[in-house]
Design an enzyme around this catalytic site. Structure first.
Site: not given
Length: 153
Positions: A43-45, A48
């Site tokens: 999710g964070c990738t 970003a």
């Protein structure tokens, strides 16, 4: 805990290069301050990379993107290099800034409880006032919503 229409809590954190970065450094610009749980996770990738892909749109609107997590500068550097991120990631090792913004919360996953960063984004105007906030962010279509807000749509 809403911070809408309040002065954004100032902070100074280390970026991926070991430099000290303060929110007040960006007076006169709009700041997209986003908190995320961890570098290199799915999710964070995605989040970003979505910010990366819209970076020119944000820049053209006089906006700076800053990501914040508890990961250290080395992890941030690897994350930036792996995904070609054109913005700084800040180290909030003691989650002090996350707490100031009300995003250091009790989380539950697979039946266990723990403290962690709740994915959240704050839009701070040129005078340092929070003009929009998104809490418990779902990554899909999030960046488009932030851009729409910036454009006043």
């Amino acid at each position: 805990m809403s911070l809408l229409n309040q002065k954004a809590p100032d902070f100074t954190l280390e970026n991926e290069k070991g430099e000290q970065v303060s929110l007040s450094d960006f007076k006169g610009k709009q700041v997209v301050l986003y908190f995320y749980p961890k570098d290199m996770t799915p999710g964070c990738t995605t989040e970003a990379c979505d910010f990366r892909d819209a970076y020119e749109d944000f820049s053209s609107l006089n906006a700076v993107i800053l990501g914040v997590s508890m990961d250290d500068a080395n992890k941030h550097t690897k994350f930036i290099e792996k995904h070609g991120l054109p913005f700084s990631l800040l180290v909030d090792a003691n989650h002090e800034v996350a707490a100031k913004y009300g995003v250091w919360v009790l989380k539950k996953m697979y039946g266990r409880e723990y403290m962690g960063i709740e994915r959240s984004t704050f839009l701070i105007n040129e005078e340092g006032v929070i003009v929009a906030e998104w809490r418990k962010v779902k990554v899909k279509n999030h960046i488009a919503a932030v851009l729409s807000q910036l454009k006043g749509e």
